[in-house]
Design a protein around this motif. Structure first.
Motif, mmCIF file in Angstrom:
data_model
loop_
_atom_site.group_PDB
_atom_site.id
_atom_site.type_symbol
_atom_site.label_atom_id
_atom_site.label_comp_id
_atom_site.label_asym_id
_atom_site.label_seq_id
_atom_site.Cartn_x
_atom_site.Cartn_y
_atom_site.Cartn_z
ATOM 1 N N ALA A 31 0.866 -1.351 0.172
ATOM 2 C CA ALA A 31 -0.073 -0.423 0.353
ATOM 3 C C ALA A 31 0.791 1.737 -0.086
ATOM 4 O O ALA A 31 1.927 1.650 0.524
ATOM 5 C CB ALA A 31 -0.980 -0.272 1.459
ATOM 6 N N LEU A 32 0.744 2.289 -1.021
ATOM 7 C CA LEU A 32 1.582 3.527 -0.807
ATOM 8 C C LEU A 32 0.511 4.718 -0.842
ATOM 9 O O LEU A 32 -0.618 4.617 -1.507
ATOM 10 C CB LEU A 32 1.721 3.546 -2.670
ATOM 11 C CG LEU A 32 2.936 3.917 -2.537
ATOM 12 C CD1 LEU A 32 4.090 4.709 -2.123
ATOM 13 C CD2 LEU A 32 2.806 4.707 -4.251
ATOM 14 N N SER A 211 8.482 3.074 4.983
ATOM 15 C CA SER A 211 8.215 1.903 4.807
ATOM 16 C C SER A 211 8.108 0.503 5.886
ATOM 17 O O SER A 211 9.307 1.029 6.401
ATOM 18 C CB SER A 211 9.375 1.048 4.244
ATOM 19 O OG SER A 211 8.511 0.208 3.538
ATOM 20 N N SER A 212 7.482 -0.011 6.113
ATOM 21 C CA SER A 212 6.940 -1.146 6.776
ATOM 22 C C SER A 212 6.134 -2.103 6.538
ATOM 23 O O SER A 212 5.203 -2.726 6.075
ATOM 24 C CB SER A 212 6.458 -0.464 8.262
ATOM 25 O OG SER A 212 6.420 -1.545 9.174
ATOM 26 N N ALA A 229 5.307 9.551 10.384
ATOM 27 C CA ALA A 229 6.175 9.078 8.886
ATOM 28 C C ALA A 229 6.462 10.645 8.412
ATOM 29 O O ALA A 229 7.151 11.335 7.859
ATOM 30 C CB ALA A 229 6.119 8.300 7.909
ATOM 31 N N LEU A 230 5.140 10.841 8.082
ATOM 32 C CA LEU A 230 4.743 12.472 7.791
ATOM 33 C C LEU A 230 5.164 13.263 8.938
ATOM 34 O O LEU A 230 6.016 14.389 7.821
ATOM 35 C CB LEU A 230 3.534 12.754 7.132
ATOM 36 C CG LEU A 230 2.052 12.218 6.628
ATOM 37 C CD1 LEU A 230 1.332 12.313 6.206
ATOM 38 C CD2 LEU A 230 3.715 12.076 5.019
ATOM 39 N N ALA A 231 5.298 13.499 9.580
ATOM 40 C CA ALA A 231 5.983 14.415 10.865
ATOM 41 C C ALA A 231 7.155 14.318 10.486
ATOM 42 O O ALA A 231 8.091 15.535 10.570
ATOM 43 C CB ALA A 231 5.155 13.580 12.237
ATOM 44 N N GLY A 232 8.251 13.158 10.371
ATOM 45 C CA GLY A 232 9.869 13.101 10.276
ATOM 46 C C GLY A 232 9.956 13.954 9.134
ATOM 47 O O GLY A 232 10.831 14.388 8.940
#
Lengths: 232, 238
Positions: A31-32, A211-212, A229-232
């Motif tokens: 899932a992207l 990615s996980s 992920a978005l915050a990083g």
């Protein structure tokens, strides 16, 4: 099955993808995910050979894009939020047409098989314009897997579907993925992605930010992973 | 929902033949149009209105009518053709079907030639209906083999360029406006040659006067079909 290295895509002065590295093993369901404008659709269009990369390497099923695009397209199915089928043809005629374009032998047997898979066998002789949005989307999936591709790309397949249609689409997606195909799906629907995918990649600001695998999420859920992920 | 029993190895696509792909695209367009009749009816109504308006506007004697016939005919065909070309590509774009075509593992020029065949068929159908009506309204015999040949050659040139430019224009938001702006300057040679050759046949001009225009039409058809064959892939790709 899919290997992308340092992929860059520019539209004029605007750089949409800034060196994407992406690798998918055979049979994986990726899932992207990402916010609007992250470049998900652009990325999928490049994988589908509908758009040329500005820089970088894209290999699918052992073939390189854009040089071996025809060989890639023979092994690829694509479902977008648009159905890619003709309103004024019946479901059967649409699949017959695409069967001819893909050079499928014994197409009528295959069409019956695919229509049964997507639950449209009873409506095979009805014009697509009489179909609901959900039925059209299921036919679109039938079209995408008609030539039995190794890789299927789904670009926001749930757009415009109600709950019932989305649930039916879940079943079809699971069937498609359950046949050993490699699947890459973009979606805004984290809950659906969490149920279906085996791996989650977050595309943000033109790169894969995180990615996980499903197991890798650990105790946290996908929403937490996505936000981090978005915050990083 | 029926559970699938699909196998994963029995339906691998053979390399689709170029000719089969052309036939498939043309068949698809003709079958869809046979159902909807959207494109043909729009082209036909427009054509009939144009020749009707010209008929009332130009109250001329028979000799003068013959001299303007070729101009009126080709104006009608050119504008009606633009309507058809626009619609033909809009159908592909609006439902994402152009992407569906481009995803097929065939040489993309097969898509171009398939569209050319169907667009040419639509144009010839409209012309076949317009010609007898025009003959009656203007009291002019248009059923001359030479004139029919000119109409065929002119239509081929017009559609060959028009299909390519419509594929380009359809990617833009202003496609309805953009197509005639792109198309008419490029098809000026074919329209001039077609008008001159048609006029020559209608006024009984000697073959030596008509032949250069016929040659120009043939050369134009060959050159622009070859150019379209070479560039279509680049035109449709993002």
């Amino acid at each position: 099955m899919i290997e992308v290295k340092k992929l860059v895509k520019r539209f004029g002065l605007k750089t949409v993808l800034r060196g994407v590295d992406f690798k998918v093993q055979p049979g994986e369901f990726v899932a992207l995910l990402g916010p609007n404008g992250a470049g998900k659709t652009t990325f999928l269009r490049i994988l589908a050979s509908l758009s040329r990369p500005s820089m970088g390497i894209v290999d699918i099923a052992g073939y390189s894009l854009p040089k071996q695009a025809a060989a890639v397209r023979a092994r690829l199915g694509v479902v977008s939020h648009l159905p890619l089928v003709y309103d004024d043809l019946t479901a059967e005629e649409n699949l017959t047409f695409y069967g001819r374009m893909y050079g499928i032998e014994n197409a009528s047997a295959r069409i019956t098989e695919v229509l049964e898979m997507v639950g449209l066998e009873a409506r095979r002789r009805d014009l697509v314009r009489t179909f609901s949005r959900g039925m059209q989307q299921r036919l679109a999936i039938g079209r995408a897997v008609l030539h039995d591709p190794d890789v299927v790309l789904f670009d926001e397949p749930y757009t415009g579907l109600d709950q019932d249609a989305s649930s039916m689409l879940d079943d079809v997606l699971q069937t498609v993925a359950g046949q050993g195909r490699t699947v890459v799906m973009t979606s805004h629907d984290l809950a659906r992605a969490e149920n279906l995918a085996t791996r989650f990649d977050i595309l943000s600001r033109g790169v894969i930010a995180a990615s996980s695998t499903r197991e890798g999420l650990g105790n946290g859920n996908l929403l937490t992973f996505y936000k981090q992920a978005l915050a990083g | 929902m029926t559970e699938s029993t699909l196998t994963t190895t029995t339906h691998r696509p053979a390399k689709s033949s170029f000719w089969k792909a052309i036939a498939a695209v043309a068949w698809k367009d003709l079958a869809a149009e046979l159902r909807s009749r959207e494109l043909l009816s729009a082209m036909l109504v427009f054509s009939l209105l144009v020749i009707l308006i010209f008929n009332f506007a130009l109250e001329l004697d028979i000799a003068t009518r013959r001299s303007v016939t070729s101009g009126v005919l080709w104006s009608t065909f050119a504008f009606a053709g633009t309507l058809g070309l626009n619609r033909s590509m809009a159908i592909e774009k609006d439902r994402g079907c152009l992407d569906g075509l481009l995803l097929a593992p065939v040489d993309r020029s097969a898509i171009y030639f398939g569209k050319v065949i169907s667009n040419l068929a639509f144009m010839l159908i409209v012309e076949a209906i317009v010609l007898p009506i025009y003959s009656v309204l203007y009291n002019t015999n248009l059923f001359q083999p030479g004139l029919l040949l000119v109409i065929l050659l002119g239509s081929v040139g017009y559609v060959a360029v028009g299909t390519l430019l419509a594929s380009m224009a359809v990617q833009t938001r202003t496609r309805d406006v953009l197509l005639p702006i792109l198309l008419f300057p490029v098809v000026v040679p074919v329209l001039i040659a077609a008008v001159k050759a048609s006029g020559g046949y209608l006024t009984g001009a000697p073959m030596t006067d008509i032949l250069p225009w016929l040659n120009l039409l043939i050369a134009y058809d060959v050159i622009f079909t070859a150019i379209a064959f070479m560039v279509f892939d680049y035109v449709v790709e993002e």
